[in-house]
Write an enzyme that holds these catalytic residues in place. Sequence first.
Site, PDB file in Angstrom:
ATOM      1  CG  ASP A 612      30.678  13.274  -2.655  1.00 54.65           C
ATOM      2  OD1 ASP A 612      31.370  12.529  -3.351  1.00 54.65           O
ATOM      3  OD2 ASP A 612      30.889  13.475  -1.434  1.00 54.65           O
TER       4      ASP A 612
HETATM    5  N1  LIG Z   1      25.504  10.882  -5.670  1.00 59.54           N
HETATM    6  C1  LIG Z   1      25.021  11.487  -4.655  1.00 59.54           C
HETATM    7  O1  LIG Z   1      25.448  12.568  -4.334  1.00 59.54           O
HETATM    8  C2  LIG Z   1      23.888  10.904  -3.860  1.00 59.54           C
HETATM    9  C3  LIG Z   1      23.325  11.666  -2.867  1.00 59.54           C
HETATM   10  C4  LIG Z   1      22.241  11.161  -2.187  1.00 59.54           C
HETATM   11  C5  LIG Z   1      21.738   9.929  -2.493  1.00 59.54           C
HETATM   12  N2  LIG Z   1      22.362   9.193  -3.455  1.00 59.54           N
HETATM   13  C6  LIG Z   1      21.861   7.877  -3.795  1.00 59.54           C
HETATM   14  O2  LIG Z   1      20.555   8.015  -4.348  1.00 59.54           O
HETATM   15  C7  LIG Z   1      19.743   6.928  -3.979  1.00 59.54           C
HETATM   16  C8  LIG Z   1      18.471   7.442  -3.321  1.00 59.54           C
HETATM   17  O3  LIG Z   1      18.788   8.154  -2.152  1.00 59.54           O
HETATM   18  P1  LIG Z   1      17.662   8.625  -1.127  1.00 59.54           P
HETATM   19  O4  LIG Z   1      18.318   9.522  -0.174  1.00 59.54           O
HETATM   20  O5  LIG Z   1      16.461   9.103  -1.839  1.00 59.54           O
HETATM   21  O6  LIG Z   1      17.331   7.234  -0.444  1.00 59.54           O
HETATM   22  P2  LIG Z   1      16.120   6.883   0.503  1.00 59.54           P
HETATM   23  O7  LIG Z   1      16.607   5.840   1.400  1.00 59.54           O
HETATM   24  O8  LIG Z   1      15.530   8.105   1.075  1.00 59.54           O
HETATM   25  O9  LIG Z   1      15.054   6.263  -0.507  1.00 59.54           O
HETATM   26  C9  LIG Z   1      15.207   4.976  -1.043  1.00 59.54           C
HETATM   27  C10 LIG Z   1      13.962   4.606  -1.833  1.00 59.54           C
HETATM   28  O10 LIG Z   1      14.130   3.279  -2.273  1.00 59.54           O
HETATM   29  C11 LIG Z   1      12.982   2.505  -1.949  1.00 59.54           C
HETATM   30  N3  LIG Z   1      13.371   1.113  -1.751  1.00 59.54           N
HETATM   31  C12 LIG Z   1      14.178   0.610  -0.810  1.00 59.54           C
HETATM   32  N4  LIG Z   1      14.293  -0.739  -0.967  1.00 59.54           N
HETATM   33  C13 LIG Z   1      13.546  -1.058  -2.029  1.00 59.54           C
HETATM   34  C14 LIG Z   1      13.229  -2.279  -2.691  1.00 59.54           C
HETATM   35  N5  LIG Z   1      13.723  -3.439  -2.298  1.00 59.54           N
HETATM   36  N6  LIG Z   1      12.420  -2.234  -3.766  1.00 59.54           N
HETATM   37  C15 LIG Z   1      11.899  -1.077  -4.175  1.00 59.54           C
HETATM   38  N7  LIG Z   1      12.145   0.101  -3.584  1.00 59.54           N
HETATM   39  C16 LIG Z   1      12.961   0.107  -2.523  1.00 59.54           C
HETATM   40  C17 LIG Z   1      12.453   3.135  -0.699  1.00 59.54           C
HETATM   41  O11 LIG Z   1      11.086   2.819  -0.519  1.00 59.54           O
HETATM   42  C18 LIG Z   1      12.677   4.603  -1.020  1.00 59.54           C
HETATM   43  O12 LIG Z   1      11.621   5.067  -1.824  1.00 59.54           O
HETATM   44  C19 LIG Z   1      20.608   6.075  -3.078  1.00 59.54           C
HETATM   45  O13 LIG Z   1      21.235   5.084  -3.831  1.00 59.54           O
HETATM   46  C20 LIG Z   1      21.643   7.020  -2.577  1.00 59.54           C
HETATM   47  O14 LIG Z   1      22.812   6.391  -2.180  1.00 59.54           O
HETATM   48  C21 LIG Z   1      23.405   9.666  -4.164  1.00 59.54           C
HETATM   49  N1  LIG Z   2      29.833  12.890   1.064  1.00 57.99           N
HETATM   50  C1  LIG Z   2      28.779  13.811   1.320  1.00 57.99           C
HETATM   51  C2  LIG Z   2      27.753  13.841   0.240  1.00 57.99           C
HETATM   52  C3  LIG Z   2      27.129  12.529   0.099  1.00 57.99           C
HETATM   53  C4  LIG Z   2      26.085  12.430  -0.945  1.00 57.99           C
HETATM   54  C5  LIG Z   2      25.649  11.012  -0.985  1.00 57.99           C
HETATM   55  N2  LIG Z   2      26.611  10.160  -1.588  1.00 57.99           N
HETATM   56  C6  LIG Z   2      26.472   8.753  -1.392  1.00 57.99           C
HETATM   57  C7  LIG Z   2      26.372   8.046  -2.680  1.00 57.99           C
HETATM   58  C8  LIG Z   2      26.229   6.607  -2.441  1.00 57.99           C
HETATM   59  C9  LIG Z   2      25.776   5.879  -3.643  1.00 57.99           C
HETATM   60  O1  LIG Z   2      24.582   5.958  -3.934  1.00 57.99           O
HETATM   61  O2  LIG Z   2      26.595   5.207  -4.258  1.00 57.99           O
HETATM   62  C10 LIG Z   2      27.661   8.258  -0.599  1.00 57.99           C
HETATM   63  O3  LIG Z   2      27.523   7.229   0.046  1.00 57.99           O
HETATM   64  O4  LIG Z   2      28.675   8.922  -0.583  1.00 57.99           O
HETATM   65  C11 LIG Z   2      28.063  13.482   2.618  1.00 57.99           C
HETATM   66  O5  LIG Z   2      28.156  12.338   3.064  1.00 57.99           O
HETATM   67  O6  LIG Z   2      27.425  14.364   3.166  1.00 57.99           O
END
Ligand SMILES: NC(=O)c1ccc[n+]([C@@H]2O[C@H](COP(=O)([O-])OP(=O)(O)OC[C@H]3O[C@@H](n4cnc5c(N)ncnc54)[C@H](O)[C@@H]3O)[C@@H](O)[C@H]2O)c1
Ligand SMILES: N[C@@H](CCCCN[C@@H](CCC(=O)O)C(=O)O)C(=O)O
Length: 933
Positions: A612
């Site tokens: 999402d």
């Molecule tokens: N679409 C979705 O449903 C969804 C869901 C969850 C996460 N996301 C997105 O996926 C991405 C990853 O999420 P996550 O939960 O694994 O995040 P997280 O915060 O757990 O991990 C982030 C990673 O980025 C690295 N990092 C941070 N700053 C950095 C920099 N300057 N240079 C290099 N590496 C750096 C950290 O060391 C870590 O490995 C995020 O952008 C998050 O918003 C999207």
């Molecule tokens: N809206 C749900 C699922 C979120 C999954 C993470 N989505 C991120 C994606 C952000 C991004 O990487 O652009 C968000 O912030 O909604 C919840 O909050 O539990």
Amino acid sequence: MGSLIRLNNYIVKRFRHTSANPKYAGKVIAIRREDQSVWERRAPLAPNNVSRLTRLGIKVIVQPSNRRAYPMQAYANAGAIIQEDISEASVIFGVKQVPVDLLLPDKTYCMFSHTIKAQQDNMPLLDAALMKNIRLIDYEKLVDDSGQRVVAFGKYAGVAGMVNILHGLGLRLLALGHHTPFMHIGPPHNYRNSMMARQAIRDAGYEIALGMMPKSIGPLTFVFTGSGNVSQGAQEVFQDLPYEYVPPDMLQKVAEHGVNTKIYGCEVRRRHYLERKDGGGFDREEYEGNPSLYTSTFSKKIAPFASVIINGIYWAVDSPKLLTLPDAKVLLRQMNLPWLPSSVGAPALPHRLLGICDISADPGGSIEFMNECTTIDNPFCLYDADQNKDTKSFRGPGVLVCSIDNMPTQLPMEATDFFGSLVLPYALDIIQSDATKPLEEHSFIPSVHAAIITSNGKLTPNFEYIQDLRNMNSANRHKESGSSGTEKRCLVLGAGLVSEPLIEFLHRDPSLSITLGSLLKEDADSLANKYDRVEPVAISVTDQMQHLANLIDSADIVVSLLPYSLHHVVAECCINSKVNMVTASYCNPDMQALHNRAVEAGVTIVNEVGLDPGLDHLLAMECIDSIHEFGGKVDSFISYCGGLPAPECSDNALRYKFSWSPHGVLLNTLANAKYLSDSKVVEIPAGGELMKTAEDMTFLPGFSLEGFPNRDSVKYAQLYGIAAECHTILRGTLRYRGFSHMIQGLQLLGLIDPNPHPALHPNGPDITWRQLVCTLLNLSTSDIFYENLKSKIGDKIGQDRLVGVEELGFLMDDPVQKLTTPLDTLSHFLSKKLALGPNDRDLVILRHNIGVKWPAGHREMREITLVVYGESNKRTAMARTVSLPAAITAQMVLSGEIQAAGMVLPLSPDIYRPLLSRLRKEGIVATENIRNL
Ligand SMILES: NC(=O)c1ccc[n+]([C@@H]2O[C@H](COP(=O)([O-])OP(=O)(O)OC[C@H]3O[C@@H](n4cnc5c(N)ncnc54)[C@H](O)[C@@H]3O)[C@@H](O)[C@H]2O)c1
Ligand SMILES: N[C@@H](CCCCN[C@@H](CCC(=O)O)C(=O)O)C(=O)O
């Protein structure tokens, strides 16, 4: 064909002697035994051609072979010597490529060498020809003054190809539930000759004319590309059916409203589907000199109306493809044809395009998804566009493809007769060749001279380009494939909470090597250590730009799982290095601003392919498109998604544990939001108001859920194609009840503030959580009686939140790790405090309620629900549902299934269908319930 006959007559006149001719005295030629395929029964010259040569006084040696369609005795009767040793011959004729170790030095060889496009498999043959001082003459390059080929099996490839595809069509239609007259057509090699095959086709045609085709499959259309020998051969056979030809612009009409007592044919020329990229029609000369100036509209204007495509065009490297991988995904989607009668026993076809006979047989060429030729043993495959996979079956989804590259050998005697009579006049000229002597000492006719690829250890000037092509290919391969020649390289940035399933999925492909970059090397190390071929690297994408550029430069694709504010830094580098990229994040304004640059660079950047955003889009678009296809309108779209701890792990003040970026979760509570409610735009300002809008959610009554809007929902009205029909659009986030209430308390306390606070300067004095809370309350001292402090906090944030503040540890004397802002400091603190423990698991809930209005006025609610539990705190539901869509997308971009340049969202069927289908295979399956309103 007319000019070909004139040229042959001229040459025959020049060599018309029928009795021994002193000119040929002492000349010895050989016909070699074919060994390239067990099916190869053709010879380059038929016995009657050999008879002509021997009467001229030429000694003809024929290597023994029981496999040849013409028996050895027939050659012996024609005056040939049947013997194994052909070393006496100065010129050796064959059909297909000669194994390198059988090439005799200092000879002239005539064959189809398949080297002129620098085909990788045949480069050892070319090298051997150069090394062994062989004069290599390729039939494919024997052309007349106007550049037309003069010696070819093409016509019989067309004849056999047509018989093959009609045979396959019978079997495919049967698998789809329809017996048809095509069932009585066998493969061409089962007939004694093409006449017998054509008789079977005429019989089938008779039944078709009598109305024996099932009505539910509708009219059938055959599209022929090209107008050369192949196409003509195929069309000769086609005309044994009851047929009607239509021009390309009438194809759609007959495909929809034609009859099925005949078959419609359409010959499509290049001018019908090639257009200049910069505008303007087709100019043959310009196109032939510079094909890359042109683009093809075949997939949009022709292919959607074709039941069968017979591809007989010559495809040159650089020229536009007829059908690409993404085109296949569009052409092979479910079709709604309400005007055709259908029932369970008489089903409609899944899509119009049923079969492709790719007689051109260029793997990865004009039909991009034909990546390996089929064979006479296994003549057909079903190409399933959603999986981008071939299966050797007639059942299941996909288009039937027949791409045998030696079809004429299925009709070997006629093919030999036809080819032999074409090659004979040139053979009489070629016979003068002595490969030990320089080319200049020969007086070959121009056609022969122009077909000599190698001579005296060198590429002849006309073919020096092959070396350039080889250099280019090897440079590309090096770039594409790393050192092993077949490997691809993926750079994954971010080793955080959601990365592991992505690494696991990509690692399943043994030809992919992965570099995993992260700010914290230990995060990358601990993930990389679980897999071979994954190399961990430390990288800060904000501070080490050159390091980042180098990593990206040596990658074929980049997946960024960094905090979303950093993707644009990576995207910019990707554009500079022309490397494609995938993210699971919203395409925010920083990313959107790079769209034009990505388009100019031809770089694909797919965004919003996580959960999402991500899975929610895929499921929404699948539903919305199907509603539209059946004439309905979407009048409301309400969607909620939440990443949560499983209920039994939700026992804390926030009823929450982190399964994705803690900083992102907390930051989102401050975000603004915008949605459409009963045609009115509702806006919630940033800064914390959002938490006040939370409402109880009851769609899964067993869960105690609340929901609040998530970002800008309104923009999806346009993106989802429902702007004109939808009065309510809301995308929201789910939490367990109590979350928003407690977050409001932390906001009031000043703990979710994204601005720097002097007390949190990393180099400032140490501070405890209790001291920090006192500072945020503006108390002059932290030396305050515990109960008194609680009461002051209660006054500020509400007494009912006190227990939570206490439970979360904010009144303890534990030291704070100061990270400049309260938000960063809190995120870090809670990421540990509210981490999923070793015995915890998480949960993802996604729910779409899509209101539909049907043309007749009745309304319904489509309820799409996805509930996924994590397997452990390491393999969370969140990580799988985010990472797998991103990983599959990366795989699709790498394999060329997604090619659009610029910022791409997964909203079109060519992307969401394959993604959903592959996610189902990974066990990620949503359910749909339809409730009448
Ligand atoms: N679409 C979705 O449903 C969804 C869901 C969850 C996460 N996301 C997105 O996926 C991405 C990853 O999420 P996550 O939960 O694994 O995040 P997280 O915060 O757990 O991990 C982030 C990673 O980025 C690295 N990092 C941070 N700053 C950095 C920099 N300057 N240079 C290099 N590496 C750096 C950290 O060391 C870590 O490995 C995020 O952008 C998050 O918003 C999207
Ligand atoms: N809206 C749900 C699922 C979120 C999954 C993470 N989505 C991120 C994606 C952000 C991004 O990487 O652009 C968000 O912030 O909604 C919840 O909050 O539990």
